[in-house]
Design a protein around this motif. Structure first.
Motif, PDB file in Angstrom:
ATOM      1  N   LYS A   1       0.918  -1.046   0.340  1.00  0.00           N
ATOM      2  CA  LYS A   1      -0.329  -0.062   0.310  1.00  0.00           C
ATOM      3  C   LYS A   1       1.035   1.430   0.124  1.00  0.00           C
ATOM      4  O   LYS A   1       0.625   2.238  -0.748  1.00  0.00           O
ATOM      5  CB  LYS A   1      -1.137   0.011   1.384  1.00  0.00           C
ATOM      6  CG  LYS A   1      -2.320  -0.802   0.506  1.00  0.00           C
ATOM      7  CD  LYS A   1      -3.136  -0.776   2.259  1.00  0.00           C
ATOM      8  CE  LYS A   1      -4.140  -2.255   2.066  1.00  0.00           C
ATOM      9  NZ  LYS A   1      -5.465  -1.797   2.865  1.00  0.00           N
ATOM     10  N   ARG A   2       2.429   1.381   0.845  1.00  0.00           N
ATOM     11  CA  ARG A   2       3.034   2.605   0.838  1.00  0.00           C
ATOM     12  C   ARG A   2       3.553   2.378  -0.438  1.00  0.00           C
ATOM     13  O   ARG A   2       3.509   3.614  -0.786  1.00  0.00           O
ATOM     14  CB  ARG A   2       3.776   1.994   1.352  1.00  0.00           C
ATOM     15  CG  ARG A   2       4.721   3.240   1.675  1.00  0.00           C
ATOM     16  CD  ARG A   2       5.814   2.542   3.279  1.00  0.00           C
ATOM     17  NE  ARG A   2       7.374   3.544   2.842  1.00  0.00           N
ATOM     18  CZ  ARG A   2       8.720   2.938   3.569  1.00  0.00           C
ATOM     19  NH1 ARG A   2       9.002   2.107   3.609  1.00  0.00           N
ATOM     20  NH2 ARG A   2       9.636   3.519   3.453  1.00  0.00           N
ATOM     21  N   ILE A   3       4.062   1.770  -1.463  1.00  0.00           N
ATOM     22  CA  ILE A   3       4.428   1.274  -2.601  1.00  0.00           C
ATOM     23  C   ILE A   3       3.641   2.291  -3.690  1.00  0.00           C
ATOM     24  O   ILE A   3       2.892   3.137  -4.264  1.00  0.00           O
ATOM     25  CB  ILE A   3       4.580   0.234  -3.032  1.00  0.00           C
ATOM     26  CG1 ILE A   3       5.904  -0.421  -2.041  1.00  0.00           C
ATOM     27  CG2 ILE A   3       5.196   0.425  -5.001  1.00  0.00           C
ATOM     28  CD1 ILE A   3       6.526  -1.864  -2.478  1.00  0.00           C
TER      29      ILE A   3
ATOM     30  N   GLU B   1       1.513   9.152  -5.246  1.00  0.00           N
ATOM     31  CA  GLU B   1       1.915  10.844  -5.028  1.00  0.00           C
ATOM     32  C   GLU B   1       2.692  11.147  -6.808  1.00  0.00           C
ATOM     33  O   GLU B   1       2.320  12.777  -7.086  1.00  0.00           O
ATOM     34  CB  GLU B   1       3.286  10.290  -4.337  1.00  0.00           C
ATOM     35  CG  GLU B   1       2.231  10.085  -2.924  1.00  0.00           C
ATOM     36  CD  GLU B   1       3.289  10.412  -1.657  1.00  0.00           C
ATOM     37  OE1 GLU B   1       4.326  10.029  -2.469  1.00  0.00           O
ATOM     38  OE2 GLU B   1       2.981   9.050  -0.525  1.00  0.00           O
ATOM     39  N   LYS B   2       3.113  10.330  -7.320  1.00  0.00           N
ATOM     40  CA  LYS B   2       3.407  10.709  -8.648  1.00  0.00           C
ATOM     41  C   LYS B   2       2.720  10.988 -10.142  1.00  0.00           C
ATOM     42  O   LYS B   2       3.102  11.611 -10.939  1.00  0.00           O
ATOM     43  CB  LYS B   2       4.905   9.889  -8.963  1.00  0.00           C
ATOM     44  CG  LYS B   2       5.847   9.716  -7.569  1.00  0.00           C
ATOM     45  CD  LYS B   2       6.839  10.898  -7.765  1.00  0.00           C
ATOM     46  CE  LYS B   2       7.790  11.101  -6.700  1.00  0.00           C
ATOM     47  NZ  LYS B   2       9.061  12.165  -6.816  1.00  0.00           N
ATOM     48  N   GLY B   3       1.659  10.225  -9.907  1.00  0.00           N
ATOM     49  CA  GLY B   3       0.672  10.184 -11.650  1.00  0.00           C
ATOM     50  C   GLY B   3       1.245   9.853 -12.348  1.00  0.00           C
ATOM     51  O   GLY B   3       1.071   9.661 -13.461  1.00  0.00           O
ATOM     52  N   LEU B   4       1.933   8.341 -11.834  1.00  0.00           N
ATOM     53  CA  LEU B   4       2.396   7.390 -12.938  1.00  0.00           C
ATOM     54  C   LEU B   4       1.058   6.275 -12.966  1.00  0.00           C
ATOM     55  O   LEU B   4       0.617   5.988 -12.160  1.00  0.00           O
ATOM     56  CB  LEU B   4       3.485   6.776 -12.010  1.00  0.00           C
ATOM     57  CG  LEU B   4       4.602   7.702 -11.382  1.00  0.00           C
ATOM     58  CD1 LEU B   4       6.180   7.234 -11.199  1.00  0.00           C
ATOM     59  CD2 LEU B   4       4.781   8.990 -12.614  1.00  0.00           C
ATOM     60  N   LYS B   5       1.607   5.631 -14.262  1.00  0.00           N
ATOM     61  CA  LYS B   5       0.762   4.277 -14.536  1.00  0.00           C
ATOM     62  C   LYS B   5       2.205   3.349 -14.755  1.00  0.00           C
ATOM     63  O   LYS B   5       2.602   3.533 -15.545  1.00  0.00           O
ATOM     64  CB  LYS B   5      -0.015   4.786 -15.488  1.00  0.00           C
ATOM     65  CG  LYS B   5      -0.216   3.226 -16.863  1.00  0.00           C
ATOM     66  CD  LYS B   5      -1.443   3.973 -18.139  1.00  0.00           C
ATOM     67  CE  LYS B   5      -1.807   2.168 -18.526  1.00  0.00           C
ATOM     68  NZ  LYS B   5      -1.504   1.042 -17.461  1.00  0.00           N
ATOM     69  N   VAL B   6       1.983   2.610 -13.671  1.00  0.00           N
ATOM     70  CA  VAL B   6       2.482   1.227 -13.558  1.00  0.00           C
ATOM     71  C   VAL B   6       1.834   0.133 -14.880  1.00  0.00           C
ATOM     72  O   VAL B   6       1.341  -0.127 -15.170  1.00  0.00           O
ATOM     73  CB  VAL B   6       2.949   0.588 -12.505  1.00  0.00           C
ATOM     74  CG1 VAL B   6       4.063  -0.388 -12.190  1.00  0.00           C
ATOM     75  CG2 VAL B   6       3.676   1.970 -11.210  1.00  0.00           C
TER      76      VAL B   6
ATOM     77  N   ASP C   1       1.615  -9.516  -4.699  1.00  0.00           N
ATOM     78  CA  ASP C   1       0.396  -9.933  -4.987  1.00  0.00           C
ATOM     79  C   ASP C   1      -0.310  -8.125  -4.876  1.00  0.00           C
ATOM     80  O   ASP C   1      -1.526  -8.237  -5.304  1.00  0.00           O
ATOM     81  CB  ASP C   1       0.435 -10.946  -5.045  1.00  0.00           C
ATOM     82  CG  ASP C   1       0.353 -12.496  -5.832  1.00  0.00           C
ATOM     83  OD1 ASP C   1       1.083 -11.902  -6.549  1.00  0.00           O
ATOM     84  OD2 ASP C   1       0.120 -13.569  -5.235  1.00  0.00           O
ATOM     85  N   GLU C   2       0.099  -8.357  -3.513  1.00  0.00           N
ATOM     86  CA  GLU C   2      -0.648  -7.121  -3.105  1.00  0.00           C
ATOM     87  C   GLU C   2      -0.895  -6.014  -4.394  1.00  0.00           C
ATOM     88  O   GLU C   2      -2.290  -5.431  -3.987  1.00  0.00           O
ATOM     89  CB  GLU C   2      -0.119  -6.479  -1.603  1.00  0.00           C
ATOM     90  CG  GLU C   2      -0.562  -5.404  -1.082  1.00  0.00           C
ATOM     91  CD  GLU C   2      -0.407  -4.961   0.091  1.00  0.00           C
ATOM     92  OE1 GLU C   2      -1.005  -3.963   1.068  1.00  0.00           O
ATOM     93  OE2 GLU C   2       0.412  -5.496   0.591  1.00  0.00           O
ATOM     94  N   LEU C   3       0.558  -5.486  -5.300  1.00  0.00           N
ATOM     95  CA  LEU C   3       0.267  -4.592  -5.754  1.00  0.00           C
ATOM     96  C   LEU C   3      -0.581  -4.834  -7.571  1.00  0.00           C
ATOM     97  O   LEU C   3      -0.841  -4.256  -7.925  1.00  0.00           O
ATOM     98  CB  LEU C   3       1.275  -4.595  -6.455  1.00  0.00           C
ATOM     99  CG  LEU C   3       2.707  -3.135  -5.444  1.00  0.00           C
ATOM    100  CD1 LEU C   3       3.799  -3.167  -5.739  1.00  0.00           C
ATOM    101  CD2 LEU C   3       1.870  -1.858  -5.002  1.00  0.00           C
ATOM    102  N   ARG C   4      -0.213  -6.375  -7.407  1.00  0.00           N
ATOM    103  CA  ARG C   4      -1.567  -6.782  -8.888  1.00  0.00           C
ATOM    104  C   ARG C   4      -2.834  -6.343  -8.219  1.00  0.00           C
ATOM    105  O   ARG C   4      -3.583  -5.612  -9.139  1.00  0.00           O
ATOM    106  CB  ARG C   4      -0.976  -8.192  -9.090  1.00  0.00           C
ATOM    107  CG  ARG C   4      -0.089  -8.628  -9.555  1.00  0.00           C
ATOM    108  CD  ARG C   4      -0.540 -10.105  -9.669  1.00  0.00           C
ATOM    109  NE  ARG C   4       0.551 -10.841 -10.957  1.00  0.00           N
ATOM    110  CZ  ARG C   4       1.283 -11.614 -10.825  1.00  0.00           C
ATOM    111  NH1 ARG C   4       1.253 -12.521  -9.103  1.00  0.00           N
ATOM    112  NH2 ARG C   4       1.832 -12.516 -11.536  1.00  0.00           N
ATOM    113  N   GLY C   5      -3.477  -6.590  -7.033  1.00  0.00           N
ATOM    114  CA  GLY C   5      -5.262  -6.235  -6.854  1.00  0.00           C
ATOM    115  C   GLY C   5      -4.555  -4.925  -6.876  1.00  0.00           C
ATOM    116  O   GLY C   5      -5.660  -4.094  -7.075  1.00  0.00           O
ATOM    117  N   LEU C   6      -4.106  -4.138  -6.044  1.00  0.00           N
ATOM    118  CA  LEU C   6      -4.410  -2.208  -6.231  1.00  0.00           C
ATOM    119  C   LEU C   6      -3.662  -1.558  -7.482  1.00  0.00           C
ATOM    120  O   LEU C   6      -4.665  -0.601  -7.999  1.00  0.00           O
ATOM    121  CB  LEU C   6      -3.107  -1.652  -5.752  1.00  0.00           C
ATOM    122  CG  LEU C   6      -3.208  -2.085  -3.976  1.00  0.00           C
ATOM    123  CD1 LEU C   6      -2.299  -2.245  -3.194  1.00  0.00           C
ATOM    124  CD2 LEU C   6      -4.353  -1.484  -2.615  1.00  0.00           C
ATOM    125  N   ILE C   7      -3.159  -2.055  -7.945  1.00  0.00           N
ATOM    126  CA  ILE C   7      -2.780  -1.479 -10.048  1.00  0.00           C
ATOM    127  C   ILE C   7      -3.847  -2.321 -11.030  1.00  0.00           C
ATOM    128  O   ILE C   7      -4.254  -0.955 -11.441  1.00  0.00           O
ATOM    129  CB  ILE C   7      -1.322  -1.644 -10.431  1.00  0.00           C
ATOM    130  CG1 ILE C   7      -0.797  -1.263  -9.218  1.00  0.00           C
ATOM    131  CG2 ILE C   7      -1.099  -1.211 -11.531  1.00  0.00           C
ATOM    132  CD1 ILE C   7       1.091  -0.629  -9.606  1.00  0.00           C
TER     133      ILE C   7
END
Length: 206
Positions: free
Chosen positions: A35-37, A43-48, A65-71
């Motif tokens: 979540k911090r990542i 904050e940077k307005g980026l598309k990963v 996997d957490e980021l997979r879910g968030l992004i």
């Protein structure tokens, strides 16, 4: 743009690499604190577009996997030599720490010499086995992401399963130390350095 932050109990460096013109980005080695990542990305307005892994040890993959879910739509890449570490808690060493991290498989496998586009920027994959069988580094116009292969004043440990000191030293000397001496090096732990500094001062490479 390159920014790095230490994540998790083991302080592994997670990096954002972005083309600021297109706002496209990659996350390299999200070891913990998903979540911090994610908030950092917002904050940077980026598309990963990609989550890229220098290797498969738990302190570098734990938040994938957490980021997979968030992004949402994002492709995860790892070298074939470490691919099983994502799905095997013993191989990624998490079982020895009592956490048993088991993740989804990668979306694609990284290959030596492969180039990935991030907007107008590019990342080249450099295979450097030794710390683990599938260790890689990523070379950009702004610097080298060296994972746990090369550190400021040190090299990655090779006493884990699949490690090889001979392989690691060969890769560092033949593939990394030949880069331009002013190349900035962004390691998996600790402070940034340069190729020139490591050629001059790293006791493992003298």
């Amino acid at each position: 743009m390159i920014e790095g932050r230490a994540m998790g109990a083991m302080g592994a460096n997670c990096y954002l690499y972005a083309c600021m013109e297109s706002k496209q980005a990659v996350i390299i080695d999200p070891g913990a604190d998903g979540k911090r990542i994610y908030n950092w990305v917002l904050e940077k307005g980026l598309k990963v577009n990609y989550i890229l892994l220098t290797h498969g040890h738990v302190d570098h993959i734990g938040a994938v996997d957490e980021l997979r879910g968030l992004i949402g739509e994002v492709s995860v890449g790892i070298h074939a030599g470490d691919a099983e570490m994502l799905t095997n808690a013993k191989k990624n060493l998490s079982s020895y720490l009592g956490s048993n991290v088991v993740l989804q498989s990668a979306d694609f496998l990284l290959q030596d010499g492969q180039e990935l586009s991030i907007g107008k920027q590019r990342l080249r994959v450099i295979s450097t086995p030794g710390h683990s069988p599938g260790c890689v580094c990523f070379l950009s116009a702004e610097g080298l992401f060296s994972g746990d292969t090369l550190f400021a004043g040190s090299i990655g440990r090779t006493d884990f399963p699949g490690g090889s000191l001979d392989q690691l030293l060969k890769g560092v000397k033949e593939k990394l130390l030949v880069l331009a001496e002013n190349t900035k090096v962004y390691p998996g732990h600790g402070e940034a350095t340069t190729i020139a500094e490591e050629k001059r001062d790293n006791p493992y490479l003298l």
